[in-house]
Design a protein around this motif. Structure first.
Motif, PDB file in Angstrom:
ATOM      1  N   PHE A  98     -52.345  19.011  27.032  1.00 20.64           N
ATOM      2  CA  PHE A  98     -53.371  20.035  26.964  1.00 20.64           C
ATOM      3  C   PHE A  98     -54.489  19.639  27.906  1.00 20.64           C
ATOM      4  O   PHE A  98     -54.524  18.518  28.415  1.00 20.64           O
ATOM      5  CB  PHE A  98     -53.879  20.241  25.534  1.00 20.64           C
ATOM      6  CG  PHE A  98     -54.382  18.987  24.857  1.00 20.64           C
ATOM      7  CD1 PHE A  98     -55.657  18.503  25.097  1.00 20.64           C
ATOM      8  CD2 PHE A  98     -53.576  18.301  23.969  1.00 20.64           C
ATOM      9  CE1 PHE A  98     -56.116  17.357  24.470  1.00 20.64           C
ATOM     10  CE2 PHE A  98     -54.027  17.156  23.333  1.00 20.64           C
ATOM     11  CZ  PHE A  98     -55.302  16.685  23.592  1.00 20.64           C
ATOM     12  N   GLN A  99     -55.364  20.549  28.127  1.00 21.80           N
ATOM     13  CA  GLN A  99     -56.495  20.319  29.009  1.00 21.80           C
ATOM     14  C   GLN A  99     -57.786  20.422  28.204  1.00 21.80           C
ATOM     15  O   GLN A  99     -57.835  21.081  27.167  1.00 21.80           O
ATOM     16  CB  GLN A  99     -56.524  21.372  30.129  1.00 21.80           C
ATOM     17  CG  GLN A  99     -55.321  21.347  31.029  1.00 21.80           C
ATOM     18  CD  GLN A  99     -55.273  20.096  31.882  1.00 21.80           C
ATOM     19  OE1 GLN A  99     -56.299  19.637  32.368  1.00 21.80           O
ATOM     20  NE2 GLN A  99     -54.095  19.531  32.048  1.00 21.80           N
ATOM     21  N   VAL A 100     -58.818  19.787  28.702  1.00 20.35           N
ATOM     22  CA  VAL A 100     -60.159  19.960  28.173  1.00 20.35           C
ATOM     23  C   VAL A 100     -61.013  20.531  29.294  1.00 20.35           C
ATOM     24  O   VAL A 100     -60.669  20.414  30.468  1.00 20.35           O
ATOM     25  CB  VAL A 100     -60.762  18.642  27.636  1.00 20.35           C
ATOM     26  CG1 VAL A 100     -60.014  18.176  26.401  1.00 20.35           C
ATOM     27  CG2 VAL A 100     -60.778  17.563  28.688  1.00 20.35           C
ATOM     28  N   THR A 101     -62.107  21.142  28.933  1.00 19.40           N
ATOM     29  CA  THR A 101     -62.967  21.779  29.912  1.00 19.40           C
ATOM     30  C   THR A 101     -64.318  21.079  29.954  1.00 19.40           C
ATOM     31  O   THR A 101     -65.179  21.329  29.101  1.00 19.40           O
ATOM     32  CB  THR A 101     -63.166  23.276  29.549  1.00 19.40           C
ATOM     33  OG1 THR A 101     -61.892  23.876  29.377  1.00 19.40           O
ATOM     34  CG2 THR A 101     -63.937  23.998  30.630  1.00 19.40           C
ATOM     35  N   PRO A 102     -64.510  20.190  30.941  1.00 15.87           N
ATOM     36  CA  PRO A 102     -65.819  19.557  31.080  1.00 15.87           C
ATOM     37  C   PRO A 102     -66.872  20.639  31.366  1.00 15.87           C
ATOM     38  O   PRO A 102     -66.601  21.632  32.016  1.00 15.87           O
ATOM     39  CB  PRO A 102     -65.660  18.632  32.283  1.00 15.87           C
ATOM     40  CG  PRO A 102     -64.189  18.463  32.451  1.00 15.87           C
ATOM     41  CD  PRO A 102     -63.561  19.722  31.936  1.00 15.87           C
ATOM     42  N   GLY A 103     -68.054  20.461  30.848  1.00 15.88           N
ATOM     43  CA  GLY A 103     -69.116  21.427  31.064  1.00 15.88           C
ATOM     44  C   GLY A 103     -69.108  22.567  30.066  1.00 15.88           C
ATOM     45  O   GLY A 103     -69.987  23.421  30.087  1.00 15.88           O
ATOM     46  N   SER A 104     -68.108  22.585  29.178  1.00 13.21           N
ATOM     47  CA  SER A 104     -68.045  23.606  28.140  1.00 13.21           C
ATOM     48  C   SER A 104     -69.162  23.367  27.132  1.00 13.21           C
ATOM     49  O   SER A 104     -69.699  22.267  27.014  1.00 13.21           O
ATOM     50  CB  SER A 104     -66.684  23.517  27.439  1.00 13.21           C
ATOM     51  OG  SER A 104     -66.660  24.303  26.276  1.00 13.21           O
ATOM     52  N   ASP A 105     -69.513  24.410  26.401  1.00 17.01           N
ATOM     53  CA  ASP A 105     -70.505  24.253  25.328  1.00 17.01           C
ATOM     54  C   ASP A 105     -69.972  23.363  24.210  1.00 17.01           C
ATOM     55  O   ASP A 105     -70.750  22.756  23.485  1.00 17.01           O
ATOM     56  CB  ASP A 105     -70.884  25.619  24.739  1.00 17.01           C
ATOM     57  CG  ASP A 105     -71.710  26.453  25.704  1.00 17.01           C
ATOM     58  OD1 ASP A 105     -72.309  25.873  26.638  1.00 17.01           O
ATOM     59  OD2 ASP A 105     -71.745  27.682  25.537  1.00 17.01           O
ATOM     60  N   GLN A 106     -68.650  23.300  24.082  1.00 12.39           N
ATOM     61  CA  GLN A 106     -68.014  22.479  23.049  1.00 12.39           C
ATOM     62  C   GLN A 106     -67.810  21.071  23.611  1.00 12.39           C
ATOM     63  O   GLN A 106     -67.238  20.904  24.681  1.00 12.39           O
ATOM     64  CB  GLN A 106     -66.676  23.096  22.652  1.00 12.39           C
ATOM     65  CG  GLN A 106     -66.002  22.401  21.503  1.00 12.39           C
ATOM     66  CD  GLN A 106     -64.682  23.061  21.132  1.00 12.39           C
ATOM     67  OE1 GLN A 106     -63.991  23.591  21.988  1.00 12.39           O
ATOM     68  NE2 GLN A 106     -64.341  23.024  19.855  1.00 12.39           N
ATOM     69  N   PRO A 107     -68.266  20.036  22.891  1.00  9.24           N
ATOM     70  CA  PRO A 107     -68.059  18.666  23.370  1.00  9.24           C
ATOM     71  C   PRO A 107     -66.576  18.356  23.566  1.00  9.24           C
ATOM     72  O   PRO A 107     -65.711  18.937  22.887  1.00  9.24           O
ATOM     73  CB  PRO A 107     -68.635  17.796  22.250  1.00  9.24           C
ATOM     74  CG  PRO A 107     -69.499  18.699  21.444  1.00  9.24           C
ATOM     75  CD  PRO A 107     -68.947  20.083  21.601  1.00  9.24           C
ATOM     76  N   ILE A 108     -66.284  17.447  24.471  1.00 10.31           N
ATOM     77  CA  ILE A 108     -64.897  17.118  24.788  1.00 10.31           C
ATOM     78  C   ILE A 108     -64.161  16.583  23.568  1.00 10.31           C
ATOM     79  O   ILE A 108     -63.010  16.958  23.325  1.00 10.31           O
ATOM     80  CB  ILE A 108     -64.815  16.147  25.983  1.00 10.31           C
ATOM     81  CG1 ILE A 108     -65.273  16.880  27.249  1.00 10.31           C
ATOM     82  CG2 ILE A 108     -63.399  15.607  26.157  1.00 10.31           C
ATOM     83  CD1 ILE A 108     -65.345  16.026  28.492  1.00 10.31           C
ATOM     84  N   TYR A 109     -64.815  15.738  22.769  1.00  8.97           N
ATOM     85  CA  TYR A 109     -64.120  15.201  21.598  1.00  8.97           C
ATOM     86  C   TYR A 109     -63.737  16.340  20.651  1.00  8.97           C
ATOM     87  O   TYR A 109     -62.667  16.318  20.055  1.00  8.97           O
ATOM     88  CB  TYR A 109     -64.948  14.129  20.879  1.00  8.97           C
ATOM     89  CG  TYR A 109     -66.063  14.661  20.027  1.00  8.97           C
ATOM     90  CD1 TYR A 109     -65.848  14.975  18.693  1.00  8.97           C
ATOM     91  CD2 TYR A 109     -67.348  14.869  20.544  1.00  8.97           C
ATOM     92  CE1 TYR A 109     -66.862  15.472  17.898  1.00  8.97           C
ATOM     93  CE2 TYR A 109     -68.363  15.362  19.771  1.00  8.97           C
ATOM     94  CZ  TYR A 109     -68.123  15.670  18.452  1.00  8.97           C
ATOM     95  OH  TYR A 109     -69.124  16.168  17.665  1.00  8.97           O
ATOM     96  N   ALA A 110     -64.592  17.355  20.522  1.00  7.85           N
ATOM     97  CA  ALA A 110     -64.292  18.491  19.655  1.00  7.85           C
ATOM     98  C   ALA A 110     -63.160  19.332  20.244  1.00  7.85           C
ATOM     99  O   ALA A 110     -62.348  19.897  19.494  1.00  7.85           O
ATOM    100  CB  ALA A 110     -65.539  19.345  19.450  1.00  7.85           C
ATOM    101  N   GLN A 111     -63.078  19.409  21.563  1.00  5.18           N
ATOM    102  CA  GLN A 111     -61.974  20.123  22.206  1.00  5.18           C
ATOM    103  C   GLN A 111     -60.650  19.420  21.904  1.00  5.18           C
ATOM    104  O   GLN A 111     -59.645  20.079  21.643  1.00  5.18           O
ATOM    105  CB  GLN A 111     -62.184  20.193  23.718  1.00  5.18           C
ATOM    106  CG  GLN A 111     -63.348  21.069  24.142  1.00  5.18           C
ATOM    107  CD  GLN A 111     -63.505  21.095  25.644  1.00  5.18           C
ATOM    108  OE1 GLN A 111     -62.547  21.321  26.376  1.00  5.18           O
ATOM    109  NE2 GLN A 111     -64.725  20.851  26.109  1.00  5.18           N
TER     110      GLN A 111
END
Length: 68
Positions: A5-18
């Motif tokens: 899966f991918q995570v989105t840096p800069g998202s409103d959701q923290p990476i750990y939460a993603q």
């Protein structure tokens, strides 16, 4: 079992939460089942290009909530 899966840096959701959300989704879809192992912290951090502490935080949160 490898999960991709991918995570989105800069998202409103923290990476750990993603990461937590992606694992929850994989469980809901049946891609992860009881007894399946998650990738080691360092390997997932390298795959996602994030700090290992971020992955460790996600794993701790999932463990505390009983998800893993």
């Amino acid at each position: 079992m490898a999960i991709w899966f991918q995570v989105t840096p800069g998202s409103d959701q923290p990476i750990y939460a993603q990461i937590v959300a992606r694992v929850e989704a994989a469980i809901a879809r049946g891609e992860l089942r009881p007894g399946d192992r998650l990738p080691p912290v360092r390997r997932l951090a390298e795959d996602l290009v994030v700090n290992p502490n971020t992955v460790a935080k996600a794993y701790r949160q999932m463990e505390m909530s009983g998800l893993i």
